[in-house]
Design an enzyme around this catalytic site. Structure first.
Site, PDB file in Angstrom:
ATOM      1  CB  CYS A 173     -19.773   2.189 -19.651  1.00 63.70           C
ATOM      2  SG  CYS A 173     -19.114   3.672 -18.879  1.00 63.70           S
ATOM      3  CB  CYS A 232     -18.998  -1.429 -16.153  1.00 65.71           C
ATOM      4  SG  CYS A 232     -19.049  -1.058 -14.399  1.00 65.71           S
ATOM      5  CB  CYS A 281     -23.311   3.048 -13.067  1.00 62.70           C
ATOM      6  SG  CYS A 281     -22.335   4.519 -13.435  1.00 62.70           S
ATOM      7  CD  GLU A 338      -2.948  -0.876  -0.086  1.00 59.08           C
ATOM      8  OE1 GLU A 338      -3.028   0.242  -0.610  1.00 59.08           O
ATOM      9  OE2 GLU A 338      -3.551  -1.860  -0.522  1.00 59.08           O
TER      10      GLU A 338
END
Ligand code: SF4
Length: 515
Positions: free
Chosen positions: A264, A267, A273, A101
Protein backbone atom coordinates in the site's frame (compact mmCIF):
# COMPACT_ATOMS: atom_id res chain seq x y z
CA UNK A 1 -4.86 -14.74 -6.50
CA UNK A 2 -1.19 -14.22 -7.22
CA UNK A 3 0.34 -12.70 -10.28
CA UNK A 4 -1.54 -15.34 -12.25
CA UNK A 5 -4.46 -13.67 -13.84
CA UNK A 6 -7.17 -15.98 -12.48
CA UNK A 7 -10.30 -15.10 -14.30
CA UNK A 8 -12.61 -18.02 -13.97
CA UNK A 9 -15.05 -16.57 -11.44
CA UNK A 10 -15.43 -13.27 -13.16
CA UNK A 11 -15.64 -14.85 -16.58
CA UNK A 12 -18.29 -17.31 -15.39
CA UNK A 13 -20.39 -14.59 -13.85
CA UNK A 14 -19.91 -12.41 -16.90
CA UNK A 15 -20.93 -15.24 -19.19
CA UNK A 16 -24.03 -15.88 -17.11
CA UNK A 17 -25.07 -12.30 -17.40
CA UNK A 18 -24.36 -11.78 -21.03
CA UNK A 19 -25.80 -15.08 -22.20
CA UNK A 20 -29.21 -14.01 -21.07
CA UNK A 21 -29.00 -15.67 -17.66
CA UNK A 22 -30.04 -13.37 -14.87
CA UNK A 23 -28.02 -12.84 -11.77
CA UNK A 24 -29.80 -13.63 -8.55
CA UNK A 25 -31.18 -10.54 -6.89
CA UNK A 26 -29.11 -9.33 -3.96
CA UNK A 27 -29.64 -11.28 -0.75
CA UNK A 28 -30.13 -9.67 2.60
CA UNK A 29 -28.26 -10.95 5.63
CA UNK A 30 -31.17 -13.25 6.33
CA UNK A 31 -30.17 -15.11 3.15
CA UNK A 32 -33.61 -14.70 1.63
CA UNK A 33 -34.10 -13.12 -1.75
CA UNK A 34 -35.59 -9.66 -1.59
CA UNK A 35 -38.21 -10.30 -4.27
CA UNK A 36 -41.62 -8.91 -3.36
CA UNK A 37 -44.68 -11.08 -3.76
CA UNK A 38 -48.25 -10.13 -4.43
CA UNK A 39 -49.62 -7.44 -6.69
CA UNK A 40 -47.26 -4.61 -5.85
CA UNK A 41 -44.84 -3.85 -8.71
CA UNK A 42 -41.24 -4.83 -8.00
CA UNK A 43 -39.22 -1.83 -6.87
CA UNK A 44 -35.94 -1.15 -8.66
CA UNK A 45 -33.03 -2.28 -6.49
CA UNK A 46 -31.68 0.57 -4.40
CA UNK A 47 -28.27 1.83 -5.53
CA UNK A 48 -25.46 0.78 -3.22
CA UNK A 49 -24.25 3.32 -0.65
CA UNK A 50 -21.88 5.96 -2.00
CA UNK A 51 -18.84 4.48 -0.25
CA UNK A 52 -19.08 1.45 -2.56
CA UNK A 53 -19.18 3.56 -5.73
CA UNK A 54 -17.10 6.09 -7.59
CA UNK A 55 -19.85 8.67 -7.53
CA UNK A 56 -17.53 11.68 -7.39
CA UNK A 57 -16.28 12.33 -10.96
CA UNK A 58 -13.22 14.16 -9.64
CA UNK A 59 -12.19 11.13 -7.58
CA UNK A 60 -12.65 8.78 -10.55
CA UNK A 61 -10.58 11.12 -12.73
CA UNK A 62 -7.80 11.25 -10.13
CA UNK A 63 -7.73 7.47 -10.02
CA UNK A 64 -7.43 7.22 -13.82
CA UNK A 65 -4.68 9.81 -13.93
CA UNK A 66 -2.64 8.28 -11.08
CA UNK A 67 -3.04 4.74 -12.34
CA UNK A 68 -2.05 5.51 -15.93
CA UNK A 69 0.96 7.58 -14.86
CA UNK A 70 2.14 4.69 -12.70
CA UNK A 71 1.55 2.20 -15.53
CA UNK A 72 3.60 4.28 -17.93
CA UNK A 73 6.47 4.28 -15.45
CA UNK A 74 6.30 0.76 -14.05
CA UNK A 75 4.62 -1.64 -16.48
CA UNK A 76 6.34 -4.93 -17.18
CA UNK A 77 7.79 -5.50 -20.60
CA UNK A 78 5.73 -8.41 -21.98
CA UNK A 79 5.76 -9.79 -25.54
CA UNK A 80 2.00 -9.47 -26.08
CA UNK A 81 2.13 -5.84 -24.96
CA UNK A 82 4.84 -5.14 -27.50
CA UNK A 83 2.79 -6.78 -30.25
CA UNK A 84 -0.39 -4.94 -29.23
CA UNK A 85 1.47 -1.63 -29.37
CA UNK A 86 3.42 -2.19 -32.59
CA UNK A 87 1.42 -4.52 -34.88
CA UNK A 88 -0.24 -2.37 -37.57
CA UNK A 89 -2.56 -5.11 -38.86
CA UNK A 90 -5.74 -5.02 -36.77
CA UNK A 91 -6.56 -8.72 -37.20
CA UNK A 92 -3.06 -9.80 -36.24
CA UNK A 93 -3.16 -7.43 -33.28
CA UNK A 94 -6.45 -8.83 -32.05
CA UNK A 95 -5.16 -12.38 -32.51
CA UNK A 96 -1.95 -11.61 -30.57
CA UNK A 97 -3.91 -10.25 -27.61
CA UNK A 98 -6.42 -13.08 -27.77
CA UNK A 99 -3.72 -15.77 -27.55
CA UNK A 100 -2.14 -14.05 -24.54
CA UNK A 101 -5.46 -13.70 -22.75
CA UNK A 102 -6.34 -17.37 -23.20
CA UNK A 103 -2.89 -18.50 -22.04
CA UNK A 104 -2.97 -16.20 -19.02
CA UNK A 105 -6.19 -17.69 -17.68
CA UNK A 106 -5.21 -19.41 -14.43
CA UNK A 107 -1.52 -19.32 -15.35
CA UNK A 108 1.40 -17.22 -14.11
CA UNK A 109 2.80 -14.56 -16.44
CA UNK A 110 6.32 -15.97 -16.03
CA UNK A 111 5.16 -19.40 -17.23
CA UNK A 112 3.20 -18.02 -20.16
CA UNK A 113 5.98 -15.94 -21.77
CA UNK A 114 7.90 -18.88 -23.25
CA UNK A 115 4.73 -20.64 -24.44
CA UNK A 116 3.49 -17.41 -25.98
CA UNK A 117 6.71 -16.75 -27.88
CA UNK A 118 6.83 -20.30 -29.25
CA UNK A 119 3.15 -20.17 -30.21
CA UNK A 120 3.44 -16.85 -32.06
CA UNK A 121 6.57 -18.02 -33.81
CA UNK A 122 4.85 -21.18 -35.01
CA UNK A 123 1.45 -19.64 -35.79
CA UNK A 124 1.89 -15.88 -36.25
CA UNK A 125 -1.54 -15.44 -37.84
CA UNK A 126 -5.07 -16.76 -37.50
CA UNK A 127 -4.66 -18.43 -40.88
CA UNK A 128 -1.58 -20.33 -39.72
CA UNK A 129 -3.33 -21.52 -36.56
CA UNK A 130 -6.41 -22.55 -38.51
CA UNK A 131 -4.24 -24.93 -40.57
CA UNK A 132 -2.58 -26.58 -37.56
CA UNK A 133 -3.68 -29.99 -36.36
CA UNK A 134 -5.09 -30.51 -32.89
CA UNK A 135 -2.12 -32.78 -32.21
CA UNK A 136 0.30 -29.92 -32.88
CA UNK A 137 -1.72 -27.56 -30.70
CA UNK A 138 -1.75 -30.06 -27.83
CA UNK A 139 1.98 -30.64 -28.18
CA UNK A 140 2.77 -26.96 -27.84
CA UNK A 141 0.24 -26.52 -25.05
CA UNK A 142 1.57 -29.49 -23.05
CA UNK A 143 2.47 -28.31 -19.55
CA UNK A 144 0.33 -25.18 -19.66
CA UNK A 145 -2.69 -26.94 -18.17
CA UNK A 146 -6.40 -26.63 -19.01
CA UNK A 147 -5.81 -28.19 -22.41
CA UNK A 148 -9.29 -27.42 -23.69
CA UNK A 149 -8.25 -23.77 -23.92
CA UNK A 150 -5.80 -24.45 -26.75
CA UNK A 151 -8.30 -26.61 -28.56
CA UNK A 152 -11.03 -23.99 -28.34
CA UNK A 153 -8.66 -21.26 -29.46
CA UNK A 154 -7.86 -23.23 -32.58
CA UNK A 155 -11.53 -23.98 -33.27
CA UNK A 156 -12.35 -20.30 -32.96
CA UNK A 157 -9.45 -19.37 -35.27
CA UNK A 158 -10.88 -21.74 -37.89
CA UNK A 159 -14.23 -20.07 -37.51
CA UNK A 160 -12.74 -16.61 -38.08
CA UNK A 161 -10.91 -17.82 -41.18
CA UNK A 162 -13.73 -19.91 -42.67
CA UNK A 163 -16.84 -17.97 -41.65
CA UNK A 164 -15.70 -14.41 -41.03
CA UNK A 165 -13.32 -14.08 -43.98
CA UNK A 166 -10.35 -13.91 -41.60
CA UNK A 167 -11.56 -10.66 -40.02
CA UNK A 168 -11.62 -10.49 -36.23
CA UNK A 169 -14.81 -9.01 -34.74
CA UNK A 170 -13.98 -5.50 -33.51
CA UNK A 171 -16.26 -5.02 -30.50
CA UNK A 172 -16.58 -6.86 -27.20
CA UNK A 173 -20.19 -7.72 -27.95
CA UNK A 174 -19.35 -9.31 -31.34
CA UNK A 175 -16.26 -11.07 -30.04
CA UNK A 176 -18.27 -12.73 -27.32
CA UNK A 177 -21.18 -13.52 -29.61
CA UNK A 178 -19.21 -14.88 -32.55
CA UNK A 179 -16.15 -16.61 -31.11
CA UNK A 180 -16.50 -19.90 -29.21
CA UNK A 181 -14.60 -19.90 -25.93
CA UNK A 182 -14.47 -16.09 -25.71
CA UNK A 183 -16.25 -14.94 -22.58
CA UNK A 184 -17.05 -11.48 -21.35
CA UNK A 185 -13.63 -10.84 -19.84
CA UNK A 186 -11.62 -11.99 -22.89
CA UNK A 187 -13.89 -10.08 -25.25
CA UNK A 188 -13.45 -6.87 -23.21
CA UNK A 189 -9.69 -7.33 -23.06
CA UNK A 190 -9.30 -7.90 -26.83
CA UNK A 191 -11.66 -5.04 -27.73
CA UNK A 192 -10.08 -2.50 -25.39
CA UNK A 193 -6.42 -3.43 -25.90
CA UNK A 194 -6.50 -4.15 -29.64
CA UNK A 195 -9.28 -1.90 -30.88
CA UNK A 196 -9.52 0.88 -28.31
CA UNK A 197 -13.13 0.18 -27.32
CA UNK A 198 -13.95 1.93 -24.02
CA UNK A 199 -15.13 -1.14 -22.19
CA UNK A 200 -14.07 -2.41 -18.75
CA UNK A 201 -12.73 -5.82 -17.75
CA UNK A 202 -13.13 -7.81 -14.55
CA UNK A 203 -10.68 -10.62 -13.76
CA UNK A 204 -9.33 -11.94 -10.45
CA UNK A 205 -6.88 -9.06 -10.05
CA UNK A 206 -9.49 -6.43 -10.86
CA UNK A 207 -11.92 -8.01 -8.39
CA UNK A 208 -9.33 -7.70 -5.62
CA UNK A 209 -8.37 -4.11 -6.44
CA UNK A 210 -11.94 -2.83 -6.81
CA UNK A 211 -13.15 -4.60 -3.66
CA UNK A 212 -10.36 -2.91 -1.70
CA UNK A 213 -10.81 0.48 -3.34
CA UNK A 214 -14.50 0.47 -2.38
CA UNK A 215 -14.52 -1.73 0.77
CA UNK A 216 -16.69 -4.42 -0.80
CA UNK A 217 -16.75 -7.32 1.65
CA UNK A 218 -19.71 -9.37 0.42
CA UNK A 219 -18.89 -12.69 -1.32
CA UNK A 220 -16.87 -11.57 -4.35
CA UNK A 221 -17.82 -14.64 -6.35
CA UNK A 222 -21.56 -13.95 -6.08
CA UNK A 223 -23.29 -12.73 -9.25
CA UNK A 224 -24.61 -9.65 -7.38
CA UNK A 225 -21.10 -8.47 -6.49
CA UNK A 226 -19.59 -9.44 -9.85
CA UNK A 227 -22.26 -7.48 -11.67
CA UNK A 228 -21.56 -4.42 -9.52
CA UNK A 229 -17.85 -4.75 -10.31
CA UNK A 230 -18.53 -4.91 -14.05
CA UNK A 231 -20.63 -1.76 -13.77
CA UNK A 232 -17.84 -0.08 -11.85
CA UNK A 233 -15.16 -1.18 -14.35
CA UNK A 234 -17.24 0.21 -17.22
CA UNK A 235 -17.67 3.54 -15.44
CA UNK A 236 -14.02 3.83 -14.48
CA UNK A 237 -12.36 2.84 -17.75
CA UNK A 238 -10.43 5.70 -19.31
CA UNK A 239 -12.14 6.79 -22.53
CA UNK A 240 -8.95 7.82 -24.30
CA UNK A 241 -6.72 4.90 -23.21
CA UNK A 242 -9.07 2.01 -22.39
CA UNK A 243 -6.60 -0.78 -23.16
CA UNK A 244 -3.86 0.77 -21.06
CA UNK A 245 -6.27 1.52 -18.23
CA UNK A 246 -7.52 -2.07 -18.10
CA UNK A 247 -3.99 -3.44 -18.22
CA UNK A 248 -2.93 -0.98 -15.53
CA UNK A 249 -5.70 -2.11 -13.19
CA UNK A 250 -4.70 -5.76 -13.71
CA UNK A 251 -1.01 -4.90 -13.37
CA UNK A 252 -1.69 -3.15 -10.07
CA UNK A 253 -3.43 -6.28 -8.80
CA UNK A 254 -0.59 -8.51 -10.02
CA UNK A 255 2.32 -6.49 -8.64
CA UNK A 256 1.17 -4.08 -5.89
CA UNK A 257 -2.30 -4.90 -4.63
CA UNK A 258 -1.38 -8.57 -4.26
CA UNK A 259 -3.47 -11.01 -2.21
CA UNK A 260 -1.42 -11.47 0.95
CA UNK A 261 0.91 -8.53 1.60
CA UNK A 262 -0.15 -5.62 -0.59
CA UNK A 263 2.36 -2.80 -0.99
CA UNK A 264 0.00 0.00 0.00
CA UNK A 265 2.87 2.39 0.71
CA UNK A 266 3.87 2.24 -2.98
CA UNK A 267 0.35 2.24 -4.35
CA UNK A 268 -0.43 5.00 -6.86
CA UNK A 269 -4.14 5.05 -5.94
CA UNK A 270 -4.03 4.81 -2.17
CA UNK A 271 -5.65 8.23 -1.87
CA UNK A 272 -8.69 6.80 -3.65
CA UNK A 273 -8.68 3.55 -1.64
CA UNK A 274 -11.35 3.17 1.03
CA UNK A 275 -9.70 0.14 2.60
CA UNK A 276 -6.40 1.99 2.97
CA UNK A 277 -8.19 5.03 4.45
CA UNK A 278 -9.91 2.83 6.97
CA UNK A 279 -6.61 1.32 8.11
CA UNK A 280 -5.03 4.79 8.36
CA UNK A 281 -7.89 6.01 10.51
CA UNK A 282 -7.62 3.06 12.81
CA UNK A 283 -3.88 3.58 13.19
CA UNK A 284 -4.34 7.29 13.95
CA UNK A 285 -7.01 6.43 16.49
CA UNK A 286 -4.78 3.86 18.21
CA UNK A 287 -1.84 6.24 18.34
CA UNK A 288 -3.87 9.09 19.88
CA UNK A 289 -5.15 6.67 22.45
CA UNK A 290 -1.64 5.53 23.25
CA UNK A 291 -0.51 9.07 23.96
CA UNK A 292 -3.54 9.75 26.16
CA UNK A 293 -5.11 12.26 23.81
CA UNK A 294 -8.88 12.31 23.67
CA UNK A 295 -9.44 10.24 20.54
CA UNK A 296 -12.23 11.19 18.20
CA UNK A 297 -14.58 8.34 17.47
CA UNK A 298 -13.18 6.85 14.25
CA UNK A 299 -15.38 6.91 11.20
CA UNK A 300 -14.60 3.32 10.29
CA UNK A 301 -17.92 1.56 10.51
CA UNK A 302 -19.59 -0.48 7.80
CA UNK A 303 -22.77 0.84 6.26
CA UNK A 304 -25.74 1.05 8.57
CA UNK A 305 -28.47 -1.46 7.81
CA UNK A 306 -28.61 -4.36 5.44
CA UNK A 307 -25.93 -3.41 2.88
CA UNK A 308 -25.49 -6.06 0.17
CA UNK A 309 -21.86 -5.06 -0.41
CA UNK A 310 -20.53 -4.87 3.15
CA UNK A 311 -19.02 -7.89 4.91
CA UNK A 312 -21.72 -10.11 6.45
CA UNK A 313 -22.62 -9.26 10.06
CA UNK A 314 -21.24 -12.64 11.11
CA UNK A 315 -17.79 -11.82 9.70
CA UNK A 316 -17.19 -8.13 10.41
CA UNK A 317 -14.03 -6.14 9.68
CA UNK A 318 -10.95 -7.69 11.30
CA UNK A 319 -8.45 -4.99 12.28
CA UNK A 320 -5.52 -7.41 12.24
CA UNK A 321 -6.12 -8.21 8.54
CA UNK A 322 -6.09 -4.55 7.39
CA UNK A 323 -6.84 -4.10 3.69
CA UNK A 324 -6.79 -7.87 3.16
CA UNK A 325 -10.25 -7.93 4.73
CA UNK A 326 -11.24 -7.52 1.09
CA UNK A 327 -12.16 -9.31 -1.06
CA UNK A 328 -13.97 -12.20 0.56
CA UNK A 329 -15.08 -15.40 -1.02
CA UNK A 330 -17.38 -18.20 0.00
CA UNK A 331 -15.38 -21.26 1.09
CA UNK A 332 -14.15 -23.34 -1.86
CA UNK A 333 -15.20 -26.95 -2.21
CA UNK A 334 -12.25 -29.25 -1.45
CA UNK A 335 -10.84 -31.01 -4.54
CA UNK A 336 -12.26 -34.42 -5.34
CA UNK A 337 -9.89 -37.33 -4.58
CA UNK A 338 -9.30 -39.77 -7.45
CA UNK A 339 -7.07 -42.84 -7.82
CA UNK A 340 -5.92 -44.14 -11.16
CA UNK A 341 -3.79 -47.17 -11.89
CA UNK A 342 -1.36 -46.49 -14.71
CA UNK A 343 1.02 -48.91 -16.36
CA UNK A 344 4.30 -48.09 -18.07
CA UNK A 345 4.38 -50.76 -20.79
CA UNK A 346 7.94 -51.08 -21.98
CA UNK A 347 9.80 -53.01 -24.68
CA UNK A 348 13.25 -52.93 -26.24
CA UNK A 349 13.24 -50.89 -29.42
CA UNK A 350 15.22 -51.49 -32.58
CA UNK A 351 18.52 -50.22 -31.17
CA UNK A 352 18.03 -51.63 -27.70
CA UNK A 353 16.68 -48.39 -26.26
CA UNK A 354 13.40 -48.66 -24.34
CA UNK A 355 10.13 -47.81 -26.01
CA UNK A 356 6.89 -47.05 -24.24
CA UNK A 357 3.32 -47.58 -25.25
CA UNK A 358 1.05 -44.55 -25.04
CA UNK A 359 -2.66 -44.28 -25.78
CA UNK A 360 -4.81 -41.31 -26.63
CA UNK A 361 -7.48 -40.04 -24.25
CA UNK A 362 -11.02 -39.37 -25.48
CA UNK A 363 -11.61 -36.11 -27.35
CA UNK A 364 -13.69 -34.59 -24.54
CA UNK A 365 -13.38 -34.33 -20.79
CA UNK A 366 -10.29 -33.95 -18.61
CA UNK A 367 -7.01 -33.82 -20.62
CA UNK A 368 -9.01 -34.37 -23.82
CA UNK A 369 -6.99 -35.78 -26.72
CA UNK A 370 -3.73 -36.02 -24.79
CA UNK A 371 -1.58 -39.16 -24.73
CA UNK A 372 -0.92 -41.21 -21.61
CA UNK A 373 0.27 -44.57 -20.35
CA UNK A 374 -2.61 -47.07 -20.30
CA UNK A 375 -4.63 -46.06 -17.26
CA UNK A 376 -7.66 -47.18 -15.33
CA UNK A 377 -9.68 -45.15 -12.79
CA UNK A 378 -9.95 -47.03 -9.49
CA UNK A 379 -12.53 -47.05 -6.76
CA UNK A 380 -11.32 -45.45 -3.54
CA UNK A 381 -10.16 -47.78 -0.75
CA UNK A 382 -9.60 -50.75 -3.04
CA UNK A 383 -7.21 -53.38 -1.67
CA UNK A 384 -3.78 -53.33 -3.29
CA UNK A 385 -4.10 -56.81 -4.77
CA UNK A 386 -7.49 -55.94 -6.18
CA UNK A 387 -6.10 -52.77 -7.78
CA UNK A 388 -3.45 -54.85 -9.48
CA UNK A 389 -5.94 -57.44 -10.69
CA UNK A 390 -8.20 -54.80 -12.17
CA UNK A 391 -5.30 -53.22 -14.01
CA UNK A 392 -4.17 -56.62 -15.31
CA UNK A 393 -7.71 -57.36 -16.56
CA UNK A 394 -7.83 -54.00 -18.27
CA UNK A 395 -4.51 -54.56 -20.03
CA UNK A 396 -5.52 -58.09 -20.98
CA UNK A 397 -8.77 -56.98 -22.62
CA UNK A 398 -6.88 -54.32 -24.44
CA UNK A 399 -3.92 -56.38 -25.66
CA UNK A 400 -5.91 -59.56 -26.30
CA UNK A 401 -3.44 -61.77 -24.45
CA UNK A 402 -3.11 -62.93 -20.85
CA UNK A 403 -1.56 -60.50 -18.37
CA UNK A 404 -0.81 -61.88 -14.92
CA UNK A 405 -1.32 -59.47 -12.04
CA UNK A 406 1.86 -60.74 -10.43
CA UNK A 407 3.83 -59.68 -13.50
CA UNK A 408 3.02 -56.02 -12.81
CA UNK A 409 5.80 -54.32 -10.91
CA UNK A 410 4.73 -51.63 -8.48
CA UNK A 411 6.75 -48.42 -8.96
CA UNK A 412 5.14 -46.04 -6.51
CA UNK A 413 2.45 -43.41 -6.23
CA UNK A 414 2.58 -40.05 -7.94
CA UNK A 415 0.26 -37.24 -6.97
CA UNK A 416 -0.87 -34.51 -9.31
CA UNK A 417 -3.19 -31.71 -8.29
CA UNK A 418 -5.62 -30.45 -10.89
CA UNK A 419 -7.69 -27.40 -9.93
CA UNK A 420 -10.62 -29.51 -8.79
CA UNK A 421 -9.13 -33.01 -8.52
CA UNK A 422 -6.55 -34.49 -6.18
CA UNK A 423 -5.28 -37.26 -8.42
CA UNK A 424 -3.16 -40.17 -7.22
CA UNK A 425 -1.54 -42.28 -9.93
CA UNK A 426 -0.65 -45.77 -8.72
CA UNK A 427 2.21 -46.56 -11.07
CA UNK A 428 3.12 -50.05 -12.31
CA UNK A 429 5.39 -51.25 -15.05
CA UNK A 430 5.35 -54.26 -17.30
CA UNK A 431 8.09 -55.35 -19.64
CA UNK A 432 6.90 -56.94 -22.89
CA UNK A 433 8.86 -59.26 -25.11
CA UNK A 434 8.16 -59.19 -28.80
CA UNK A 435 5.46 -57.21 -30.49
CA UNK A 436 1.97 -56.67 -29.21
CA UNK A 437 -1.13 -56.43 -31.33
CA UNK A 438 -3.53 -53.95 -29.88
CA UNK A 439 -7.25 -53.94 -30.48
CA UNK A 440 -7.70 -51.23 -33.16
CA UNK A 441 -11.28 -50.66 -32.00
CA UNK A 442 -9.92 -49.17 -28.78
CA UNK A 443 -8.11 -45.86 -28.30
CA UNK A 444 -5.37 -44.88 -30.78
CA UNK A 445 -1.99 -46.02 -29.48
CA UNK A 446 1.67 -45.92 -30.47
CA UNK A 447 5.15 -46.92 -29.29
CA UNK A 448 7.48 -44.02 -28.55
CA UNK A 449 11.06 -43.57 -27.46
CA UNK A 450 11.77 -41.44 -24.44
CA UNK A 451 12.48 -38.39 -26.60
CA UNK A 452 9.34 -38.94 -28.62
CA UNK A 453 7.36 -39.27 -25.40
CA UNK A 454 8.59 -35.88 -24.20
CA UNK A 455 7.79 -34.24 -27.54
CA UNK A 456 4.28 -35.74 -27.61
CA UNK A 457 1.12 -34.10 -26.31
CA UNK A 458 1.36 -35.67 -22.86
CA UNK A 459 0.29 -34.07 -19.60
CA UNK A 460 2.65 -32.95 -16.86
CA UNK A 461 1.23 -35.73 -14.69
CA UNK A 462 2.39 -38.39 -17.21
CA UNK A 463 5.85 -36.82 -17.33
CA UNK A 464 5.99 -37.27 -13.56
CA UNK A 465 4.97 -40.91 -13.98
CA UNK A 466 7.76 -41.55 -16.48
CA UNK A 467 10.24 -39.80 -14.19
CA UNK A 468 9.25 -42.07 -11.29
CA UNK A 469 9.65 -45.10 -13.54
CA UNK A 470 13.08 -44.03 -14.79
CA UNK A 471 14.29 -43.34 -11.28
CA UNK A 472 13.26 -46.82 -10.24
CA UNK A 473 15.04 -48.32 -13.24
CA UNK A 474 18.24 -46.45 -12.38
CA UNK A 475 18.05 -47.70 -8.81
CA UNK A 476 17.60 -51.26 -9.95
CA UNK A 477 20.56 -51.09 -12.29
CA UNK A 478 22.80 -49.62 -9.59
CA UNK A 479 25.01 -52.40 -8.11
CA UNK A 480 24.64 -51.01 -4.59
CA UNK A 481 21.07 -49.88 -4.41
CA UNK A 482 19.45 -52.26 -6.87
CA UNK A 483 16.66 -54.17 -5.21
CA UNK A 484 13.13 -55.22 -5.88
CA UNK A 485 10.71 -52.46 -5.16
CA UNK A 486 8.29 -52.90 -2.30
CA UNK A 487 4.77 -51.65 -2.28
CA UNK A 488 4.57 -48.40 -0.35
CA UNK A 489 8.11 -47.27 -1.09
CA UNK A 490 8.57 -43.78 -2.42
CA UNK A 491 8.20 -43.35 -6.13
CA UNK A 492 10.93 -40.75 -6.30
CA UNK A 493 13.75 -42.53 -4.51
CA UNK A 494 14.87 -42.53 -0.95
CA UNK A 495 15.77 -38.85 -0.68
CA UNK A 496 13.48 -35.91 -0.86
CA UNK A 497 10.78 -36.07 -3.49
CA UNK A 498 11.60 -34.33 -6.76
CA UNK A 499 10.09 -30.89 -7.16
CA UNK A 500 6.48 -31.15 -8.23
CA UNK A 501 6.07 -34.72 -7.05
CA UNK A 502 4.37 -35.27 -3.76
CA UNK A 503 4.06 -38.51 -1.89
CA UNK A 504 0.69 -39.58 -0.63
CA UNK A 505 0.03 -40.23 3.03
CA UNK A 506 -0.76 -43.80 2.10
CA UNK A 507 2.69 -44.26 0.53
CA UNK A 508 4.38 -42.54 3.43
CA UNK A 509 2.73 -44.69 6.07
CA UNK A 510 3.59 -47.91 4.27
CA UNK A 511 7.33 -47.65 4.62
CA UNK A 512 9.14 -50.80 3.55
CA UNK A 513 9.72 -53.26 6.36
CA UNK A 514 11.98 -55.69 4.53
CA UNK A 515 15.78 -55.55 4.45
FE1 SF4 B 1 -4.61 -2.11 -2.85
FE2 SF4 B 1 -3.39 -0.95 -0.79
FE3 SF4 B 1 -3.52 0.24 -3.17
FE4 SF4 B 1 -5.68 0.00 -1.70
S1 SF4 B 1 -3.86 1.17 -1.19
S2 SF4 B 1 -5.52 -0.39 -3.89
S3 SF4 B 1 -5.35 -1.97 -0.76
S4 SF4 B 1 -2.42 -1.65 -2.69
Amino acid sequence: MGPARGRAAAAAAGALRSSGGSAAPPRGRSGKRASPRGGAPAAAPAPPPARHLFSDPAEAEALRRNLLAWYDRCKRDLPWRTLAATEPDADRRGYAVWVSEIMLQQTQVATVIDYYNRWMQKWPTLQALAQASLEEVNELWAGLGYYSRGKRLQEAARKVVCELAGRMPRTAEDLQKLLPGVGRYTAGAIASISYGQATGVVDGNVIRVLCRLRCIGADSSSPAVINRLWDMANVLVDRSRPGDFNQALMELGATVCVPKSPLCGECPVKQQCQAWRRVEKELAFASRKLFGKAPPVPDVEDCVGDCPLCPPATEPWDSSAGVTNFPRKAAKKPPRAMRTATCVLERRGRHGAPEYLIVQRPSSGLLAGLWEFPSLPLAQDLQEEKEKEELADHLQAWMGRPVAAKGLQFIGEVIHIFSHIHQTYVVYSLHLDGDVTLDPALSPSRWVTEDEFRASAVSTAMKKVLKAHEKQRRKESSPVKGSKRKRGAKAQGAGRPSPGTQLSLRTFLRAPTGP
